[in-house]
Motif scaffolding. Structure first.
Motif, PDB file in Angstrom:
ATOM      1  N   LEU A   1      -5.602   9.057   2.661  1.00 60.93           N
ATOM      2  CA  LEU A   1      -6.433   9.620   1.602  1.00 60.93           C
ATOM      3  C   LEU A   1      -6.838   8.572   0.579  1.00 60.93           C
ATOM      4  O   LEU A   1      -7.708   8.813  -0.253  1.00 60.93           O
ATOM      5  CB  LEU A   1      -5.671  10.744   0.891  1.00 60.93           C
ATOM      6  CG  LEU A   1      -5.498  12.036   1.679  1.00 60.93           C
ATOM      7  CD1 LEU A   1      -4.380  12.872   1.085  1.00 60.93           C
ATOM      8  CD2 LEU A   1      -6.806  12.814   1.697  1.00 60.93           C
ATOM      9  N   CYS A   2      -6.169   7.410   0.606  1.00 53.34           N
ATOM     10  CA  CYS A   2      -6.365   6.427  -0.457  1.00 53.34           C
ATOM     11  C   CYS A   2      -7.162   5.238   0.051  1.00 53.34           C
ATOM     12  O   CYS A   2      -6.772   4.572   1.000  1.00 53.34           O
ATOM     13  CB  CYS A   2      -4.993   5.984  -0.971  1.00 53.34           C
ATOM     14  SG  CYS A   2      -5.076   4.579  -2.075  1.00 53.34           S
ATOM     15  N   SER A   3      -8.300   4.997  -0.574  1.00 53.40           N
ATOM     16  CA  SER A   3      -9.116   3.856  -0.136  1.00 53.40           C
ATOM     17  C   SER A   3      -8.772   2.610  -0.944  1.00 53.40           C
ATOM     18  O   SER A   3      -8.978   1.491  -0.499  1.00 53.40           O
ATOM     19  CB  SER A   3     -10.589   4.192  -0.276  1.00 53.40           C
ATOM     20  OG  SER A   3     -10.823   4.721  -1.565  1.00 53.40           O
ATOM     21  N   ALA A   4      -8.214   2.809  -2.147  1.00 52.56           N
ATOM     22  CA  ALA A   4      -7.908   1.669  -3.016  1.00 52.56           C
ATOM     23  C   ALA A   4      -6.907   0.739  -2.338  1.00 52.56           C
ATOM     24  O   ALA A   4      -7.104  -0.472  -2.270  1.00 52.56           O
ATOM     25  CB  ALA A   4      -7.341   2.161  -4.341  1.00 52.56           C
ATOM     26  N   CYS A   5      -5.810   1.314  -1.823  1.00 54.66           N
ATOM     27  CA  CYS A   5      -4.767   0.499  -1.208  1.00 54.66           C
ATOM     28  C   CYS A   5      -5.293  -0.214   0.032  1.00 54.66           C
ATOM     29  O   CYS A   5      -4.977  -1.370   0.283  1.00 54.66           O
ATOM     30  CB  CYS A   5      -3.568   1.349  -0.820  1.00 54.66           C
ATOM     31  SG  CYS A   5      -2.595   1.843  -2.243  1.00 54.66           S
ATOM     32  N   ALA A   6      -6.108   0.488   0.811  1.00 53.61           N
ATOM     33  CA  ALA A   6      -6.602  -0.087   2.050  1.00 53.61           C
ATOM     34  C   ALA A   6      -7.371  -1.372   1.787  1.00 53.61           C
ATOM     35  O   ALA A   6      -7.312  -2.324   2.562  1.00 53.61           O
ATOM     36  CB  ALA A   6      -7.479   0.924   2.775  1.00 53.61           C
TER      37      ALA A   6
ATOM     38  N   PRO B   1       0.809  -1.223   0.000  1.00 51.23           N
ATOM     39  CA  PRO B   1       0.000   0.000   0.000  1.00 51.23           C
ATOM     40  C   PRO B   1       0.843   1.274   0.000  1.00 51.23           C
ATOM     41  O   PRO B   1       1.992   1.275   0.417  1.00 51.23           O
ATOM     42  CB  PRO B   1      -0.785  -0.105   1.305  1.00 51.23           C
ATOM     43  CG  PRO B   1       0.078  -0.927   2.192  1.00 51.23           C
ATOM     44  CD  PRO B   1       0.836  -1.878   1.311  1.00 51.23           C
ATOM     45  N   CYS B   2       0.223   2.365  -0.470  1.00 53.37           N
ATOM     46  CA  CYS B   2       0.861   3.664  -0.374  1.00 53.37           C
ATOM     47  C   CYS B   2       0.783   4.174   1.056  1.00 53.37           C
ATOM     48  O   CYS B   2       1.541   5.023   1.476  1.00 53.37           O
ATOM     49  CB  CYS B   2       0.187   4.667  -1.311  1.00 53.37           C
ATOM     50  SG  CYS B   2      -1.495   5.092  -0.801  1.00 53.37           S
ATOM     51  N   SER B   3      -0.175   3.597   1.818  1.00 47.68           N
ATOM     52  CA  SER B   3      -0.356   3.905   3.227  1.00 47.68           C
ATOM     53  C   SER B   3      -0.774   5.346   3.499  1.00 47.68           C
ATOM     54  O   SER B   3      -0.478   5.888   4.559  1.00 47.68           O
ATOM     55  CB  SER B   3       0.900   3.560   4.024  1.00 47.68           C
ATOM     56  OG  SER B   3       0.576   3.377   5.373  1.00 47.68           O
TER      57      SER B   3
ATOM     58  N   THR C   1       1.210  10.526  -8.867  1.00 47.07           N
ATOM     59  CA  THR C   1       0.117  10.130  -9.754  1.00 47.07           C
ATOM     60  C   THR C   1      -0.949   9.351  -8.985  1.00 47.07           C
ATOM     61  O   THR C   1      -2.155   9.590  -9.135  1.00 47.07           O
ATOM     62  CB  THR C   1       0.651   9.207 -10.883  1.00 47.07           C
ATOM     63  OG1 THR C   1       1.964   9.629 -11.204  1.00 47.07           O
ATOM     64  CG2 THR C   1      -0.228   9.245 -12.101  1.00 47.07           C
ATOM     65  N   HIS C   2      -0.476   8.420  -8.171  1.00 41.76           N
ATOM     66  CA  HIS C   2      -1.369   7.546  -7.420  1.00 41.76           C
ATOM     67  C   HIS C   2      -2.282   8.360  -6.496  1.00 41.76           C
ATOM     68  O   HIS C   2      -3.492   8.119  -6.427  1.00 41.76           O
ATOM     69  CB  HIS C   2      -0.508   6.561  -6.618  1.00 41.76           C
ATOM     70  CG  HIS C   2      -1.280   5.623  -5.768  1.00 41.76           C
ATOM     71  ND1 HIS C   2      -1.868   4.483  -6.254  1.00 41.76           N
ATOM     72  CD2 HIS C   2      -1.557   5.641  -4.440  1.00 41.76           C
ATOM     73  CE1 HIS C   2      -2.471   3.838  -5.268  1.00 41.76           C
ATOM     74  NE2 HIS C   2      -2.298   4.520  -4.141  1.00 41.76           N
ATOM     75  N   LEU C   3      -1.721   9.344  -5.809  1.00 46.24           N
ATOM     76  CA  LEU C   3      -2.524  10.118  -4.870  1.00 46.24           C
ATOM     77  C   LEU C   3      -3.434  11.107  -5.585  1.00 46.24           C
ATOM     78  O   LEU C   3      -4.512  11.443  -5.095  1.00 46.24           O
ATOM     79  CB  LEU C   3      -1.630  10.845  -3.858  1.00 46.24           C
ATOM     80  CG  LEU C   3      -0.949   9.911  -2.862  1.00 46.24           C
ATOM     81  CD1 LEU C   3      -0.052  10.699  -1.926  1.00 46.24           C
ATOM     82  CD2 LEU C   3      -1.986   9.120  -2.051  1.00 46.24           C
TER      83      LEU C   3
HETATM   84 ZN    ZN Z   1      -2.852   4.040  -2.296  1.00 48.62          ZN
END
Ligand code: ZN
Length: 1015
Positions: free
Chosen positions: A48-53, A43-45, A178-180
């Motif tokens: 703000l990111c729900s995809a990684c979670a 994960p990006c951890s 980009t990811h964020l």
């Molecule tokens: Zn992420």
């Protein structure tokens, strides 16, 4: 198993391979290709990111870690939507103090690439970064960029490792951006790479990635001013002045030289008596190589691993016979003094001192000459944080100026640093680090880290001491406390024997167990019992706190204990290795309460021969917690006829037999100048603060406990070695080379006509027994103290790293040894408990993890290195703490009683041509006396008259040195016959010990104990 679940990609591009070359025993070389599966579930951890979670992998215990990086990271003018920081390796190396600062540097992404590089460069800094990653408050996230498909970078053929790593950092930063943006749209924080490498910044800019130098980044922060003091010097500075130090050899020249045996590698140590003299011990030479003067030491700092070239034989010298302080040598030097930069490498005073050295070396004859060498390269810097004071010559205003930080440790050179807050730093204990030492600068350049507070306040001085010895003293964070049993103080041994805690445990509650410790001991590691068996033999048990039941491998508490390594005991403070709930409560084998233990039980014949030994996890119930004194009283009390006392008497009798056997085998009865501080409170009653300082008394019961602990340690060592032939954690004490004793032998021969036989530990023990001077009862102990210093220190090691004959513990005359008996306060013992538990097939929870951690030789070797380091530092910190206490007690006493200090017996330990080292037994401290510290006035009757000429310093003193006789005569200029005062080695002298603040910046606030040799 959940932890192995991975979401593999579907193309072969997701497999990256690493190639290892391994040399086989046969001499052939084998190529090992290890494939690495790239993943998408790292994960990006970011919160703000729900995809990684939603698709993050779980860890070994099945938990999905919570995202670390903040939803609302810090905003600045340049980054109005907030920002995450991506530092490169160099920034971690030079900016660690900033990263640890509580005012800035939150939400930091530590890349795996960067961390690996850091680990190779500096283990201590790696550990500091890891503790930031573990602490929750700073939000440092370790991103495994090499394992994630989008951020993995393969090195190109023409690319250097450095360039590849830089590219890897940019790639990860670009991916994050980009990811964020996809996850948070307009609110996406900026991703800011921090690098001092201009080329890397240029490339980043071209790729549309934010990149700043550390100085640029800090300048943009709100509280920039005080943080800028902490930006490392020399990063953006090109070499300007005249090159006053020789250049180092190139890496390839060093490697070739080392291989050919013309260059040597070792640790550089500076003499505590002469800052211009260093030594490096290398295997090729019997005696340490001498490094004389600044030019030869060539910018190495005490503790650095250096490469040296030996000078030709006509330049060999004998070690200095003079005390030389930097303080008195270069008194009036300003840090901003421009002329200094282009001036000669050594000052005029230093040049003179060196010339005199050479003269006296030629005098003394060549037989005692030692090889000399010069530093041609530095393999590893051991630079750390240094505590000191800012030179009071500086001063004034808020403009940025350059000052000297004068470290407390005399072996460390002054550090030049720039600051805007001179006025706030004068009179404070200040922490700084060294950043660089360029060829055009006589002194290293560093930066301010923080102020500890007013000089001579207890808080500042205690913290200074802990920092100087690298003791980790922060309160245990929540993540560690979370590893404690949830019942807290209410935890008890379960009464229901079907409880999992009882599995594999013997019920030994009916045994008459007791503990014997120093008075007031709270962390009770060990307890004992003995009883006679029907066959006439004895059953003896040593029961050790079952710490490994509570501290599971690899959790946060275990990691912290590994890193702390040991509990550190200061006079009025104990810095625990484990949270006190365990150390002084749940693990502590207190009386009248059931406790888990790890027991070693022997059957011994009445002659103390071992019939058999057993090991078991157990439950015990200690009947008494004795102090040594109380135990002795109980044993001696003829009216005590109970079974517990009978058991203690069996123990005492058997311990004497064990001791006699050890001594017969050649164990050494060593000595160190130990005192202890009874209780800082009693002084208030007696009115004399010095009344608390006691030399350690040794009762038979001390020896009783010691013998059985030694027996337990050796018995356990044999057992774990049989199960872990490669990775048993053992302790060895290498036989010291005979040359270590050359000086002491010569001294004993000349001064007392005594022989020191160092052919074996047995021979040494016997000859030490004969060093007796009927006129001088302390003489034998004095010689033992000096002999102990000639030895190497004992060390932890991993059994696979040494051949079996090298396992030997020289001092204990034991073929094999380990530490098993103090797991509350030593991490080594805790690991040994795990190994022993495994060795006896004790089935506990998590034994699978234990096995892995105990068979990894590399990992264990690293642990051993750290433990040896921590162990040594803990001892030094303890001693320094006693010295500080004595100084403060003397000060209080002087204030209270209005006298000039106390008169005590001192012993001459070492003689120089301009002073001597005197040991004061009563306080267990030794001090340097210089010519001005000799009282030459005729002895007078009244106490008041005894302080005489010296204080005023009006008299010019001279001295005459007799190197062959280890003697020094001090006299008033021109009046040798009438005023001469001669002292010689080993002599007993009266000294007046007082506390006083000396002039120099180094001594400031240290309450140096001053000694004056009385007439
Ligand atoms: Zn992420």
């Amino acid at each position: 198993m959940k932890s192995l679940k991975r979401s593999f990609g579907d193309s072969t591009a997701n497999i990256s391979s690493k190639v290892f070359i391994r040399s086989l025993k046969s001499g052939r070389v084998q190529k090992v290709v290890r494939e690495q599966y790239l993943r998408k579930d790292i994960p990006c951890s970011s919160q703000l990111c729900s995809a990684c979670a939603s698709n993050a992998a779980a860890d070994a215990s099945g938990n999905v870690p919570k995202p670390v990086l903040s939803r609302q990271p810090a905003r600045t003018k340049s980054f109005p939507t907030g920002h995450y920081i991506v530092p490169d390796t160099n920034v971690l190396l030079t900016g660690i103090d900033l990263l640890e600062h509580s005012d800035a540097f939150y939400d930091v992404i530590i890349l795996q690439t960067v961390l690996d590089e850091l680990r190779n460069r500096s283990l201590p800094l790696y550990n500091r970064i890891m503790s930031l990653v573990k602490s929750e408050d700073k939000r440092f996230y370790l991103f495994f960029n090499e394992f994630r498909a989008e951020t993995n970078v393969v090195r190109e053929e023409s690319e250097t490792i450095n360039d590849r790593n830089d590219r890897s950092i940019r790639k990860s930063a670009g991916w994050y951006a980009t990811h964020l943006k996809a996850a948070a749209k307009k609110n996406a924080p900026a991703i800011v790479v921090i690098t001092n490498d201009a080329d890397n910044r240029r490339k980043a800019e071209a790729e549309g990635i934010e990149a700043l130098s550390l100085r640029e980044y800090v300048s943009g922060l709100e509280n920039a001013d005080h943080l800028l003091d902490m930006v490392a010097e020399g990063q953006d500075r090109a070499v300007q002045g005249e090159l006053i130090y020789p250049d180092y050899f190139t890496q390839s020249r060093v490697q070739t030289g080392l291989k050919a045996g013309v260059l040597h590698q070792g640790v550089f140590h500076v003499s505590p008596y002469n800052y211009l003299e260093g030594t490096v011990k290398v295997p090729a030479f019997d005696k340490p190589l001498l490094i004389l003067g600044r030019e030869s030491s060539n910018r190495s700092v005490s503790g650095d691993v250096v490469v040296v070239e030996v000078l030709s034989k006509d330049q060999w010298k004998q070690p200095s016979s003079k005390i030389i302080d930097e303080e008195t040598m270069n008194q009036n030097e300003g840090a901003e003094d421009e002329g200094e930069e282009t001036g000669p490498i050594i000052t005029e005073g230093e040049r003179k001192a060196l010339q005199e050295e050479v003269k006296s070396a030629h005098h003394a004859g060549a037989d005692r000459a030692q090889p000399t060498a010069k530093v041609v390269g530095v393999m590893k810097r051991s630079w750390r944080q240094y505590v000191g004071t800012v030179d009071a010559n500086a001063g004034g205003g808020n403009r940025q100026q350059t000052v000297f930080l004068v470290p407390m440790d005399k072996k460390i050179p002054k550090i030049r640093m720039r600051t805007r807050q001179v006025d706030q730093l004068i009179g404070k204990r200040v922490v700084a680090t060294i950043d660089a030492w360029d060829r055009d600068s006589r002194y290293p350049a560093g930066h301010f880290v923080r102020s500890l507070g007013e000089l001579e306040t207890k808080e500042a001085e205690t913290e200074a001491l802990l920092l100087e010895f690298d003791v980790q003293y922060r309160p245990f964070p929540k993540a560690i406390l979370d590893c404690l049993p949830s019942e807290g103080h209410n935890w008890t041994v379960p009464q229901d024997k079907s409880d999992p805690g009882w599995v594999g445990r013997k019920d030994l509650r009916e045994l008459l167990v007791c503990s014997i410790d120093p008075p007031g001991c709270q962390d009770i590691d060990d307890a004992l019992h003995a009883r006679q068996l029907a066959n006439g033999n004895f059953e003896v048990g040593v029961h050790i706190a079952d710490v490994s039941h509570f501290v599971r491998p690899n959790n946060a508490m275990d990691a912290e204990a590994t890193s702390r390594g040991t509990t550190v005991y200061l006079v009025d403070k104990r810095i625990d290795m484990l949270p006190s709930l365990l150390g002084t409560d749940l693990c502590s084998l207190k009386p009248n309460v059931e406790r888990y233990a790890f027991s070693t039980i022997w059957e011994l014949t009445p002659d103390a021969e071992i019939v058999k030994a057993d090991f078991t996890k157990s439950v015990i119930y200690s009947r008494e917690g004795f102090s040594y004194e109380a135990a002795q009283k109980r044993i001696d009390d003829k009216s005590a006829q109970d079974d517990l006392t009978a058991g203690m008497r069996h123990l005492l009798r058997l311990s004497k037999l064990l001791r006699a056997k050890r001594m017969a085998a050649g164990a050494l009865n060593l000595s160190s100048p130990e005192v202890r501080i009874e209780s800082a409170e009693t002084s208030n009653e007696t009115g004399d603060p010095l009344a608390d300082v006691k030399t350690k008394a040794s009762l038979e019961t001390n020896s009783l406990v010691e013998e059985f602990m030694l027996l337990a340690n050796t018995t356990v060592a044999t057992k774990i070695q049989s199960v872990f032939p490669q990775t048993a954690l053992l302790r060895r004490h290498a036989e010291p080379p005979a040359s270590n004793f050359a000086d002491l032998s010569d001294q004993l021969k000349r001064m007392r006509d005594m022989e020191l036989d160092v052919s074996s530990s047995k021979a040494l023990a016997d000859s030490l027994d004969k060093c007796i001077d009927p006129e001088h009862p302390f003489f034998n102990t004095l010689i033992r103290i000096l002999a102990t210093r000639c030895m190497t220190s004992a060390e932890y090691f991993c059994s696979g790293s040494h051949a079996e004959p090298e396992f030997r513990h020289y001092g204990l005359a034991s073929e094999i040894y380990t530490h098993f008996t103090s797991p509350i306060r030593r991490y080594a013992d805790l690991l040994v408990h795990r190994q022993l538990a495994y060795a006896i097939s004790y089935e506990g929870q998590g034994s699978e993890v234990v096995d892995e951690g105990l068979r990894n030789k590399n990992k264990l070797e690293n642990v051993c290195r750290n433990l040896n380091f921590r162990h040594r530092n803990a001892q030094h910190a303890g001693r320094a703490s006693i010295e500080y206490y004595v100084g403060q007690a003397l000060k209080q006493r002087q204030a209270k009683m209005g006298d000039e200090g106390v008169v005590e017996d001192g012993y001459v330990m070492r003689v120089f041509e301009n002073g001597a080292v005197i040991f004061v037994r009563k306080f267990g401290i030794e001090g340097v006396v210089r010519l001005e510290d000799f009282d030459l006035s005729p002895r007078k009757k009244s106490k008041k008259d005894q302080r005489s000429d010296n204080e005023e310093g009006l008299i010019t003193k001279e001295s005459e040195f007799e190197p062959e006789n280890y003697a020094l005569t001090v006299f008033e200029k021109g009046k040798k016959d009438t005023t001469g005062r001669r002292i010689e080695l080993f002599q007993e002298v009266k000294v007046r010990v007082s506390s006083e603040e000396k002039g120099g910046a180094r001594e400031k606030g240290k309450r140096k104990v001053r000694m004056v040799v009385l007439g």
